[in-house]
Design an enzyme around this catalytic site. Sequence first.
Site, PDB file in Angstrom:
ATOM      1  CD  GLU A   1       2.538 -11.483 -11.941  1.00 50.32           C
ATOM      2  OE1 GLU A   1       3.660 -11.997 -12.013  1.00 50.32           O
ATOM      3  OE2 GLU A   1       2.271 -10.503 -11.224  1.00 50.32           O
TER       4      GLU A   1
ATOM      5  CB  ALA B   1      12.282  -3.995 -15.749  1.00 51.95           C
TER       6      ALA B   1
HETATM    7  C1  LIG Z   1       9.716 -13.124 -25.064  1.00 51.58           C
HETATM    8  C2  LIG Z   1      10.157 -12.903 -23.657  1.00 51.58           C
HETATM    9  C3  LIG Z   1       9.569 -11.887 -22.911  1.00 51.58           C
HETATM   10  C4  LIG Z   1       9.981 -11.650 -21.593  1.00 51.58           C
HETATM   11  N1  LIG Z   1       9.425 -10.601 -20.901  1.00 51.58           N
HETATM   12  C5  LIG Z   1       9.931 -10.290 -19.673  1.00 51.58           C
HETATM   13  C6  LIG Z   1       9.465  -9.122 -18.976  1.00 51.58           C
HETATM   14  O1  LIG Z   1       8.571  -8.413 -19.438  1.00 51.58           O
HETATM   15  N2  LIG Z   1      10.021  -8.815 -17.789  1.00 51.58           N
HETATM   16  C7  LIG Z   1      11.015  -9.577 -17.225  1.00 51.58           C
HETATM   17  O2  LIG Z   1      11.488  -9.234 -16.147  1.00 51.58           O
HETATM   18  N3  LIG Z   1      11.474 -10.697 -17.863  1.00 51.58           N
HETATM   19  C8  LIG Z   1      10.952 -11.059 -19.062  1.00 51.58           C
HETATM   20  N4  LIG Z   1      11.420 -12.178 -19.723  1.00 51.58           N
HETATM   21  C9  LIG Z   1      12.485 -12.965 -19.115  1.00 51.58           C
HETATM   22  C10 LIG Z   1      12.032 -14.318 -18.587  1.00 51.58           C
HETATM   23  O3  LIG Z   1      11.171 -14.162 -17.496  1.00 51.58           O
HETATM   24  C11 LIG Z   1      13.303 -15.117 -18.259  1.00 51.58           C
HETATM   25  O4  LIG Z   1      13.946 -15.398 -19.489  1.00 51.58           O
HETATM   26  C12 LIG Z   1      12.996 -16.399 -17.519  1.00 51.58           C
HETATM   27  O5  LIG Z   1      12.562 -16.115 -16.207  1.00 51.58           O
HETATM   28  C13 LIG Z   1      14.243 -17.319 -17.421  1.00 51.58           C
HETATM   29  O6  LIG Z   1      15.346 -16.619 -16.965  1.00 51.58           O
HETATM   30  P1  LIG Z   1      16.733 -16.740 -17.782  1.00 51.58           P
HETATM   31  O7  LIG Z   1      16.477 -16.397 -19.186  1.00 51.58           O
HETATM   32  O8  LIG Z   1      17.775 -15.949 -17.065  1.00 51.58           O
HETATM   33  O9  LIG Z   1      17.120 -18.274 -17.719  1.00 51.58           O
HETATM   34  P2  LIG Z   1      17.922 -19.013 -16.538  1.00 51.58           P
HETATM   35  O10 LIG Z   1      17.342 -18.639 -15.233  1.00 51.58           O
HETATM   36  O11 LIG Z   1      19.363 -18.797 -16.752  1.00 51.58           O
HETATM   37  O12 LIG Z   1      17.564 -20.532 -16.846  1.00 51.58           O
HETATM   38  C14 LIG Z   1      18.244 -21.308 -17.837  1.00 51.58           C
HETATM   39  C15 LIG Z   1      17.749 -22.753 -17.709  1.00 51.58           C
HETATM   40  O13 LIG Z   1      18.084 -23.262 -16.403  1.00 51.58           O
HETATM   41  C16 LIG Z   1      16.910 -23.760 -15.793  1.00 51.58           C
HETATM   42  N5  LIG Z   1      16.945 -23.525 -14.347  1.00 51.58           N
HETATM   43  C17 LIG Z   1      17.252 -22.377 -13.693  1.00 51.58           C
HETATM   44  N6  LIG Z   1      17.127 -22.557 -12.367  1.00 51.58           N
HETATM   45  C18 LIG Z   1      16.703 -23.839 -12.178  1.00 51.58           C
HETATM   46  C19 LIG Z   1      16.370 -24.635 -11.043  1.00 51.58           C
HETATM   47  N7  LIG Z   1      16.409 -24.129  -9.810  1.00 51.58           N
HETATM   48  N8  LIG Z   1      15.985 -25.911 -11.245  1.00 51.58           N
HETATM   49  C20 LIG Z   1      15.923 -26.442 -12.489  1.00 51.58           C
HETATM   50  N9  LIG Z   1      16.204 -25.739 -13.606  1.00 51.58           N
HETATM   51  C21 LIG Z   1      16.589 -24.452 -13.452  1.00 51.58           C
HETATM   52  C22 LIG Z   1      15.768 -22.985 -16.417  1.00 51.58           C
HETATM   53  O14 LIG Z   1      14.544 -23.678 -16.270  1.00 51.58           O
HETATM   54  C23 LIG Z   1      16.232 -22.903 -17.856  1.00 51.58           C
HETATM   55  O15 LIG Z   1      15.917 -24.086 -18.532  1.00 51.58           O
HETATM   56  C24 LIG Z   1      10.983 -12.465 -21.022  1.00 51.58           C
HETATM   57  C25 LIG Z   1      11.550 -13.504 -21.764  1.00 51.58           C
HETATM   58  C26 LIG Z   1      11.151 -13.730 -23.066  1.00 51.58           C
HETATM   59  C27 LIG Z   1      11.771 -14.849 -23.839  1.00 51.58           C
END
Ligand SMILES: Cc1cc2nc3c(=O)[nH]c(=O)nc-3n(C[C@H](O)[C@H](O)[C@H](O)COP(=O)(O)OP(=O)(O)OC[C@H]3O[C@@H](n4cnc5c(N)ncnc54)[C@H](O)[C@@H]3O)c2cc1C
Length: 391
Positions: free
Chosen positions: A256, A137
Amino acid sequence: MSAVNLIRPLAPMTPRNLYSAEHEAFRDTARRFFETEMAPHQERFAEQQHIDRNLWNKAGELGLLCATMPEEFGGSGVDRLYSAILMEEQAFALDSASGFSLHSDIVANYILNFGTQEQKAYWLPKMATGEKVGAIAMTEPGTGSDLQAIRTTAVADGDDYIVNGSKIFITNGYLCDVAVVAVKTGNSDKGAANISLLIMDAHAEGFSKGRPLKKVGMHGQDTCELFFDNVRVPKANLLGMEGMGFIMLMKELAWERLMIGIMSQAAAEVVFAHTVQYTKDRKAFGKAIAAFQNTRFKLAEMRTKIDIGRVYIDRCMELQLEGNLTVEAAAASKYWHSDMVNDVVDECVQLHGGYGFMMEYPVARAYIDNRAHRIYGGTNEIMKELISRSL
Ligand SMILES: Cc1cc2nc3c(=O)[nH]c(=O)nc-3n(C[C@H](O)[C@H](O)[C@H](O)COP(=O)(O)OP(=O)(O)OC[C@H]3O[C@@H](n4cnc5c(N)ncnc54)[C@H](O)[C@@H]3O)c2cc1C
């Protein structure tokens, strides 16, 4: 889903040479498990939004969980090709519901790599049998890509930490018994130095779970929110050292990310095989769809892309076994293979015509299930950032 006729991927044009007879014996066990216990029940798993809890124990009994853990901690002490086989067989059986790989190859790995002898001896054997289901998490409602901005806090209080905050999108979250949780233990200017990892018992007072989230795809996989309301966590559950969380999270990132490449590649291979079969069976204008030049060219293009993808994955796997897989090479696989499977599946839907849009067809489910590969494990944009930084 019980009616789905499972089709194996085509043999690649350049033969694979990664696996020994022992690996193939493990593959047979994994294949049987996914084909009988998982594939026929996807619709029910989707309705309940998680797999049956006892399937974790069954997988454990068959040695499918935590296989790479040392024998003294309940594993089989085998190499990561076994992990790759498990991921491939899951994809070949069109199972998007089980979260075994995250449990075995991410959560258990953190405990093995950074845990004390007591932590390893307590958690790992139970994870290997399926008695304890693991989650990781990190993501929070306010932040995902920017891990340093997390707000879940762990404040020292005697021999314990008091944890407050919440996590979102947590795979295996609903069924988890244990979670490795990223928390803030400091307030320094250097965000990374504030992050620590705690092993949290999901049955502790103040630890609660939301309903599984309704997702675009992977409907049978349990993904939910976790809430921490003054959860008391013994300091003995700290993983590694305080403030080292970020560094620990970095250590296995290449692996990973390669895992997502492996799953994407296998999914592309199997959806392609289903599509080849479909285009041979389906008739239009008096002949098989496969006889049209457009179809043949599309299939040839996909075949080429998939086979070239296979060579890169297998080479990365060799580098991983030697301990030489770089973060950039793995990031390249994560972004390229997850884009590739989405391109391939989209084309395969098109070749299925209207049936490609019907959920009873594997290609339709693959269309919604594989989309998330481009988002989790670090978004594909973040992967490109990493690769560009190495130039
Ligand atoms: C089915 C599923 C399972 C998951 N399982 C887990 C889990 O087990 N554990 C866990 O901790 N998380 C989990 N996640 C979460 C996942 O790792 C995050 O959704 C992902 O890291 C993106 O974070 P966010 O959703 O906050 O998007 P944001 O970080 O808000 O990003 C939104 C957009 O902005 C872009 N962006 C952000 N920063 C930059 C940058 N520096 N340069 C260019 N573009 C950028 C991103 O690429 C994206 O397009 C899961 C997600 C899904 C959908």
